[in-house]
Design a protein around this motif. Structure first.
Motif, PDB file in Angstrom:
ATOM      1  N   HIS A 136       1.718   4.751   8.563  1.00 40.86           N
ATOM      2  CA  HIS A 136       1.366   4.022   7.346  1.00 40.86           C
ATOM      3  C   HIS A 136       0.352   2.923   7.636  1.00 40.86           C
ATOM      4  CE1 HIS A 136       1.837   2.287   3.361  1.00 40.86           C
ATOM      5  NE2 HIS A 136       2.045   1.111   3.916  1.00 40.86           N
ATOM      6  N   LYS A 189       4.928   8.348  -4.173  1.00 46.08           N
ATOM      7  CA  LYS A 189       3.935   8.388  -3.103  1.00 46.08           C
ATOM      8  C   LYS A 189       4.469   7.791  -1.803  1.00 46.08           C
ATOM      9  CE  LYS A 189      -0.067   9.941  -4.779  1.00 46.08           C
ATOM     10  NZ  LYS A 189      -0.813  10.999  -4.088  1.00 46.08           N
ATOM     11  N   ARG A 190       5.442   6.885  -1.919  1.00 52.90           N
ATOM     12  CA  ARG A 190       5.920   6.203  -0.709  1.00 52.90           C
ATOM     13  C   ARG A 190       6.672   7.196   0.157  1.00 52.90           C
ATOM     14  NH1 ARG A 190      11.282   3.842  -3.191  1.00 52.90           N
ATOM     15  NH2 ARG A 190      10.978   4.831  -5.188  1.00 52.90           N
ATOM     16  N   LYS A 209      -1.814 -10.869   4.061  1.00 54.02           N
ATOM     17  CA  LYS A 209      -1.915  -9.432   4.389  1.00 54.02           C
ATOM     18  C   LYS A 209      -3.209  -9.120   5.130  1.00 54.02           C
ATOM     19  CE  LYS A 209      -1.174  -6.854   0.954  1.00 54.02           C
ATOM     20  NZ  LYS A 209      -1.432  -5.664   1.686  1.00 54.02           N
ATOM     21  N   SER A 242       6.298   4.359   5.220  1.00 55.00           N
ATOM     22  CA  SER A 242       5.798   3.205   4.470  1.00 55.00           C
ATOM     23  C   SER A 242       6.938   2.291   4.037  1.00 55.00           C
ATOM     24  CB  SER A 242       4.978   3.659   3.261  1.00 55.00           C
ATOM     25  OG  SER A 242       5.789   4.157   2.228  1.00 55.00           O
ATOM     26  N   GLU A 243       8.117   2.869   3.804  1.00 58.65           N
ATOM     27  CA  GLU A 243       9.241   2.059   3.338  1.00 58.65           C
ATOM     28  C   GLU A 243       9.924   1.284   4.458  1.00 58.65           C
ATOM     29  OE1 GLU A 243      11.484   3.825  -0.399  1.00 58.65           O
ATOM     30  OE2 GLU A 243      11.428   5.223   1.267  1.00 58.65           O
ATOM     31  N   GLU A 294       2.655   3.771  -5.139  1.00 59.43           N
ATOM     32  CA  GLU A 294       3.541   4.238  -6.211  1.00 59.43           C
ATOM     33  C   GLU A 294       2.942   3.904  -7.576  1.00 59.43           C
ATOM     34  OE1 GLU A 294       5.924   6.167  -4.293  1.00 59.43           O
ATOM     35  OE2 GLU A 294       7.227   5.505  -5.902  1.00 59.43           O
ATOM     36  N   ASN A 334       0.790  -1.234   0.000  1.00 57.16           N
ATOM     37  CA  ASN A 334       0.000   0.000   0.000  1.00 57.16           C
ATOM     38  C   ASN A 334       0.826   1.291   0.000  1.00 57.16           C
ATOM     39  OD1 ASN A 334      -2.128  -1.835   0.158  1.00 57.16           O
ATOM     40  ND2 ASN A 334      -2.224  -1.687   2.381  1.00 57.16           N
ATOM     41  N   GLN A 391      -7.170  -0.309   3.452  1.00 55.89           N
ATOM     42  CA  GLN A 391      -6.955  -0.682   2.054  1.00 55.89           C
ATOM     43  C   GLN A 391      -6.929  -2.201   1.910  1.00 55.89           C
ATOM     44  OE1 GLN A 391      -6.923   0.926  -0.727  1.00 55.89           O
ATOM     45  NE2 GLN A 391      -5.663  -0.169  -2.196  1.00 55.89           N
ATOM     46  N   THR A 392      -6.205  -2.875   2.809  1.00 55.17           N
ATOM     47  CA  THR A 392      -6.073  -4.329   2.706  1.00 55.17           C
ATOM     48  C   THR A 392      -7.413  -5.022   2.948  1.00 55.17           C
ATOM     49  OG1 THR A 392      -3.765  -4.217   3.335  1.00 55.17           O
ATOM     50  CG2 THR A 392      -4.840  -6.336   3.614  1.00 55.17           C
ATOM     51  N   MET A 393      -8.234  -4.464   3.859  1.00 54.31           N
ATOM     52  CA  MET A 393      -9.548  -5.057   4.100  1.00 54.31           C
ATOM     53  C   MET A 393     -10.529  -4.681   2.984  1.00 54.31           C
ATOM     54  SD  MET A 393      -8.985  -6.746   6.773  1.00 54.31           S
ATOM     55  CE  MET A 393     -10.603  -7.346   7.229  1.00 54.31           C
ATOM     56  N   GLN A 424      -3.981   3.381   7.706  1.00 49.01           N
ATOM     57  CA  GLN A 424      -4.655   3.468   6.405  1.00 49.01           C
ATOM     58  C   GLN A 424      -4.458   2.172   5.619  1.00 49.01           C
ATOM     59  OE1 GLN A 424      -3.387   3.750   3.075  1.00 49.01           O
ATOM     60  NE2 GLN A 424      -1.264   3.490   3.683  1.00 49.01           N
ATOM     61  N   SER A 425      -3.296   1.535   5.832  1.00 50.10           N
ATOM     62  CA  SER A 425      -2.983   0.303   5.129  1.00 50.10           C
ATOM     63  C   SER A 425      -3.995  -0.788   5.497  1.00 50.10           C
ATOM     64  CB  SER A 425      -1.562  -0.128   5.502  1.00 50.10           C
ATOM     65  OG  SER A 425      -1.080  -1.062   4.598  1.00 50.10           O
ATOM     66  N   PHE A 426      -4.427  -0.778   6.766  1.00 49.67           N
ATOM     67  CA  PHE A 426      -5.434  -1.747   7.224  1.00 49.67           C
ATOM     68  C   PHE A 426      -6.722  -1.613   6.403  1.00 49.67           C
ATOM     69  CE2 PHE A 426      -9.320  -1.837   9.883  1.00 49.67           C
ATOM     70  CZ  PHE A 426      -9.434  -3.199  10.078  1.00 49.67           C
ATOM     71  N   LEU A 477     -10.330   7.063   0.838  1.00 51.44           N
ATOM     72  CA  LEU A 477      -8.919   6.751   1.122  1.00 51.44           C
ATOM     73  C   LEU A 477      -8.111   7.949   1.623  1.00 51.44           C
ATOM     74  CD1 LEU A 477      -6.528   4.755   1.151  1.00 51.44           C
ATOM     75  CD2 LEU A 477      -6.212   5.203  -1.274  1.00 51.44           C
ATOM     76  N   ASN A 486      -9.131  -6.863  -2.879  1.00 50.23           N
ATOM     77  CA  ASN A 486      -9.068  -7.387  -1.512  1.00 50.23           C
ATOM     78  C   ASN A 486     -10.455  -7.792  -1.012  1.00 50.23           C
ATOM     79  OD1 ASN A 486      -6.304  -6.966  -1.489  1.00 50.23           O
ATOM     80  ND2 ASN A 486      -6.455  -4.946  -0.531  1.00 50.23           N
TER      81      ASN A 486
END
Lengths: 252, 219
Positions: free
Chosen positions: B171, B96-97, B11, B101-102, A225, A222, B178-180, B174-176, B188, A243
């Protein structure tokens, strides 16, 4: 005589003789470039000079040069397709650069996209993902009546937005994990939104996700990029859709 | 089951366990803030928690399971990602990263080290600064925390750990979503902002306790 001003640029281009060659950057000077040259035409000019001087030209992928086929694949200064929003390399013009600029040109870099030569990579892994489920199995026969299958306009628009993907590979090339999620999700979302795709939705999403992993692509974390690099502006909402479809498939 | 092996399934499991831990982080912060009421506040809170008896152990084992699932898949997925992306570009342009996030794997590793240290410190009480409070269950929690955080180095390490937590959740929250798949292109950006604000709230909230103790406001 043309009254166009010309530019001289320094190019650092990735040269690699074949899949097993370690490869290295070579520096070239691009002379006589006008702002109307496309990026690929600029390389054409450099290649003509290379051929005249008896050197091997830079090998790169291209086809339609109209921004729709998804063949061109170059990472320019670290960004797939060069960083102009919703633009493929072939539609990137030299007016975006200045006289005296130094430009780095590299191939897509992802383990699942092995380099064939110079800037050309093997993108058949994307075909493998599509073959795993990016289709609808339908019986052929007579032409169906118009409007026999009603699709609400918002659903059709959503599917079309996803179908804009040209499969160029920029998403995986831009991804720090070399994940193919944007590409895969675009096809999953497109078909899941339409009545023709719904019957196989669960099977499709699991098969395509598995194929993605088997091809050697990484896992999406996520960063987004991909959306920023995508020449068609495919939205990461389709990854969220994938997903959701994946979760739904677990209960089938 | 493919949920435990696939790119998306693992994930989803990481997202669920991660978010359950975020809920814990919220409750823990609310509990900790009872220290601002004074010795009676946090000591009564600790007393109340310990009166739950076996439930405490059910909760602890569940948390351990969440940490393990989250960490094991996190490490596995990170190794796969670096194999998938073995050759790097000569020019590294970020679109965007970001730093948070990295570096999820590294902030994650640091958080596990912190959790082990934190439990040895305030739960097991095996570090010398809280030796006087060892064996009391739960005892004078207020005294233990104020004594310990009066040491500038301990307070500093704790604040740095909270900064690492903030980065991870900057990070992660919000990642949660998106993954769900619990978002859209409209929600978003909002979810991202709320997640980032929440991460900073955790940093400020947790760090305020050692800083207030060091400043002599809580004593």
């Amino acid at each position: 005589m043309s009254d166009h001003k010309t530019m001289t640029l320094t190019l650092n281009v990735w040269r690699q003789k074949g899949p097993n060659d370690p490869g290295k950057f070579e520096t070239y000077t691009a002379k006589g470039i006008t702002e109307h040259h496309s990026f690929l035409e600029m390389i054409d000019v450099v290649n003509e000079d290379l051929i005249k001087s008896g050197k091997e030209p830079i090998v790169f992928d291209h086809d339609c040069r109209e921004g729709i086929c998804g063949m061109c694949s170059q990472v320019i200064n670290g960004v797939p397709h060069g960083g102009q929003e919703r633009t493929t390399v072939c539609q990137l013009h030299m007016r975006k650069f200045k006289d005296g600029d130094t430009i780095f040109i590299e191939p897509w870099r992802a383990t699942a996209f092995p380099i064939i030569k110079d800037l050309v990579v093997d993108r058949s892994a994307y075909d493998t993902i599509i073959q795993a489920g990016g289709y609808t199995s339908c019986h052929t026969g007579g032409v169906p009546d118009g409007n026999a299958l009603l699709i609400p306009k918002p659903d059709a628009d959503y599917a079309m937005d996803a179908a804009e993907c040209i499969g160029c590979g920029a998403c995986a090339a831009a991804c720090p994990n070399s994940s193919a999620m944007l590409f895969t999700s675009a096809k999953v979302a497109q078909l899941a939104a339409l009545p023709q795709g719904k019957p196989e939705a669960a099977k499709r999403v699991t098969a395509m996700v598995d194929a993605m992993k088997e091809c050697g692509f990484g896992n999406c974390s996520n960063h987004y990029e991909c959306q920023a690099a995508c020449p068609k502006g495919i939205n990461v909402k389709f990854i969220a859709k994938l997903n959701r479809e994946y979760l739904k498939a677990q209960f089938k | 089951m493919q949920l435990f092996k696939s790119a998306v399934g693992r994930k989803i499991l990481m997202a669920i366990t991660g978010q359950l831990m975020v809920l814990f982080v919220i409750v823990h912060l609310l509990g900790n803030s009872s220290i601002f009421i004074g010795p009676n506040g946090i000591n009564a809170y600790a007393e109340h928690l310990h009166s739950l008896g076996p439930l405490v152990w059910v909760f602890r084992l569940a948390m351990l399971a969440f940490v393990l699932v989250h960490a094991i898949y996190g490490i596995q997925v990170s190794i796969e990602n670096s194999t998938a992306n073995s050759a790097k570009y000569a020019i590294n342009t970020k679109l965007k990263r970001n730093f948070a996030s990295e570096n999820m794997i590294w902030t994650g590793v640091l958080l596990i080290i912190f959790i082990i240290g934190h439990i040895s410190h305030f739960t097991l009480r095996i570090t010398p600064d809280v030796a006087a409070f060892a064996g009391q269950v739960p005892g004078n929690v207020f005294g233990m925390v104020t004594t310990s955080f009066s040491n500038g180095i301990i307070a500093f390490v704790y604040v740095v750990a909270m900064l690492v937590l903030c980065l991870h959740l900057f990070h992660g929250i919000q990642s949660f979503f998106q993954t769900m798949g619990w978002n859209s292109d409209k929600s978003l950006p909002v979810i991202s902002q709320v997640g980032r604000v929440l991460a900073v709230v955790f940093l400020v909230g947790y760090s305020s306790i050692p800083l207030f103790i060091l400043a002599g406001i809580i004593k």
